[in-house]
Scaffold this active site. Sequence first.
Site, PDB file in Angstrom:
ATOM      1  N   VAL A  81      24.007  76.479  57.729  1.00  0.00           N
ATOM      2  CA  VAL A  81      24.091  75.405  58.467  1.00  0.00           C
ATOM      3  C   VAL A  81      23.350  75.616  59.725  1.00  0.00           C
ATOM      4  CG1 VAL A  81      25.425  73.470  59.684  1.00  0.00           C
ATOM      5  CG2 VAL A  81      26.239  74.628  57.476  1.00  0.00           C
ATOM      6  N   LYS A  82      22.332  74.666  59.807  1.00  0.00           N
ATOM      7  CA  LYS A  82      21.381  74.534  61.187  1.00  0.00           C
ATOM      8  C   LYS A  82      21.968  73.882  62.257  1.00  0.00           C
ATOM      9  CE  LYS A  82      16.575  75.130  61.202  1.00  0.00           C
ATOM     10  NZ  LYS A  82      15.161  74.861  60.867  1.00  0.00           N
ATOM     11  N   ILE A  83      22.246  74.442  63.207  1.00  0.00           N
ATOM     12  CA  ILE A  83      22.688  73.807  64.361  1.00  0.00           C
ATOM     13  C   ILE A  83      21.842  73.947  65.714  1.00  0.00           C
ATOM     14  CG2 ILE A  83      24.943  73.776  65.838  1.00  0.00           C
ATOM     15  CD1 ILE A  83      26.000  73.254  63.203  1.00  0.00           C
TER      16      ILE A  83
ATOM     17  N   VAL B 150      20.080  74.352  56.056  1.00  0.00           N
ATOM     18  CA  VAL B 150      20.052  72.935  56.089  1.00  0.00           C
ATOM     19  C   VAL B 150      20.590  72.275  57.461  1.00  0.00           C
ATOM     20  CG1 VAL B 150      21.120  70.993  54.893  1.00  0.00           C
ATOM     21  CG2 VAL B 150      20.805  73.044  53.655  1.00  0.00           C
TER      22      VAL B 150
END
Length: 222
Positions: free
Chosen positions: A89-91, A63
């Site tokens: 978590v996509k960073i 996400v």
Amino acid sequence: MPIRGDFVKIFLDSADVEKIRHFAGLGFVDGVTTNPTLILKSGKKQKDVIAEICKIVSGPVSVEGAEETAEGMIKDGKEFAKWAKNVVVKIPMGKEGMKAVRALSAEGIKTNVTLVFSASQAILAAKAGATYVSPFVGRLDDINVDGIELIRQIAQIYKNYNFQTQIIVASVRNEKHVIEAAQIGAHIVTMPPEVLEKMFYHPLTEKGIKKFLEDYLAAKAR
Ligand code: E4P
């Protein structure tokens, strides 16, 4: 490369719930990656569509938010991680992003460093403690840089130092990307549903099925 253990994992790079459900039903969806563009395309609210996807897929579901500061990314990341236990978590790659990856990793939240276009960026992502790194092969090919060569470099570097960060080959455009990523030994390939669809087919398979069916029926009619 590695790649100890698992065979190449197939992730869908999509927020199309029906397509995800279809391929998950066939047993070929090990995980899902999304991004703001894919969420926009879904026509749904991000939280709603992620909740639907997480009900279908038990593997990792990436996400992505759109904050520019580490603080914002950490806040978003903590919130996303509450949505479902398989949320990753996509960073985005960058200084703020790497600060956020360190902080989220320290709290046991899984991260996927996205928009990676060089091996030097992949080294930093792994050193920051990223769970996954997503090099974009298609977008490199688009500018006449060999995307698959980048996967080869990252795989070699991670192997040299036994980095635990897993490579998600992203921005996949065709089956050739999938095959070459698997030949190198990348952990995961994330692909649009259209590419997964094409992986099932070969004209000679279709021709062979048709001929065998005709001959089967002819023999049966004797
Ligand atoms: C990766 O996680 C991204 O969502 C994706 O692969 C980007 O692909 P594109 O270059 O086709 O937009």
